[in-house]
Design a protein around this motif. Structure first.
Motif, PDB file in Angstrom:
ATOM      1  N   ARG A 148       5.820   6.430   0.370  1.00 13.93           N
ATOM      2  CA  ARG A 148       6.490   5.148   0.607  1.00 13.93           C
ATOM      3  C   ARG A 148       5.514   4.001   0.357  1.00 13.93           C
ATOM      4  N   GLY A 171      -6.315   4.288  -1.047  1.00 15.47           N
ATOM      5  CA  GLY A 171      -6.329   3.378   0.091  1.00 15.47           C
ATOM      6  C   GLY A 171      -6.362   1.915  -0.288  1.00 15.47           C
ATOM      7  N   LEU A 220      -4.885   9.553  -1.290  1.00 14.79           N
ATOM      8  CA  LEU A 220      -4.680   8.163  -1.689  1.00 14.79           C
ATOM      9  C   LEU A 220      -6.003   7.412  -1.741  1.00 14.79           C
ATOM     10  N   THR A 239       4.432   0.241   1.673  1.00 14.33           N
ATOM     11  CA  THR A 239       4.522  -0.620   2.844  1.00 14.33           C
ATOM     12  C   THR A 239       3.933  -1.976   2.508  1.00 14.33           C
ATOM     13  N   LYS A 273       0.854  -1.190   0.000  1.00 20.93           N
ATOM     14  CA  LYS A 273       0.000   0.000   0.000  1.00 20.93           C
ATOM     15  C   LYS A 273       0.886   1.234   0.000  1.00 20.93           C
ATOM     16  N   ASP A 293       4.021  10.472   4.253  1.00 23.50           N
ATOM     17  CA  ASP A 293       4.536  11.106   5.464  1.00 23.50           C
ATOM     18  C   ASP A 293       4.157  12.583   5.349  1.00 23.50           C
ATOM     19  N   TRP A 294       3.100  12.977   6.056  1.00 25.06           N
ATOM     20  CA  TRP A 294       2.569  14.338   5.917  1.00 25.06           C
ATOM     21  C   TRP A 294       3.526  15.401   6.447  1.00 25.06           C
ATOM     22  N   ARG A 344       1.745  -5.203   3.406  1.00 21.72           N
ATOM     23  CA  ARG A 344       0.561  -5.497   4.241  1.00 21.72           C
ATOM     24  C   ARG A 344       0.390  -6.978   4.338  1.00 21.72           C
ATOM     25  N   GLU A 402       1.705   4.996   1.339  1.00 21.64           N
ATOM     26  CA  GLU A 402       1.503   5.840   2.514  1.00 21.64           C
ATOM     27  C   GLU A 402       2.227   7.153   2.286  1.00 21.64           C
TER      28      GLU A 402
END
Length: 65
Positions: free
Chosen positions: A61, A37, A35, A63, A3, A7-8, A65, A5
């Motif tokens: 990035r 999701g 996104l 990740t 997925k 980094d805000w 799952r 993600e």
């Protein structure tokens, strides 16, 4: 599966990710990514990796799952 993600604390709203992954990333009215999701399929993984590497702020990035 993987997925995306964000980094805000790093994201500056450049929008390159949306251009490279239009099915998974949209831009809000200020140009920041939204996104979908959903999980990234094996066929989409090369484009997702390209988007992660293209992010000038290193905010995106993948990740597992």
């Amino acid at each position: 599966m993987s997925k995306l993600e964000i980094d805000w604390t790093r994201c500056d709203g450049h929008g390159l990710c949306a251009g490279l992954l239009p099915d998974d990333v949209a831009l809000d009215e200020w140009g920041f990514p939204v996104l979908s999701g959903r999980e990234i399929t094996a066929g989409e993984l090369p484009d997702a990796r390209r988007a992660v590497l293209a992010c000038p702020a290193l905010a995106l990035r993948l990740t597992k799952r």
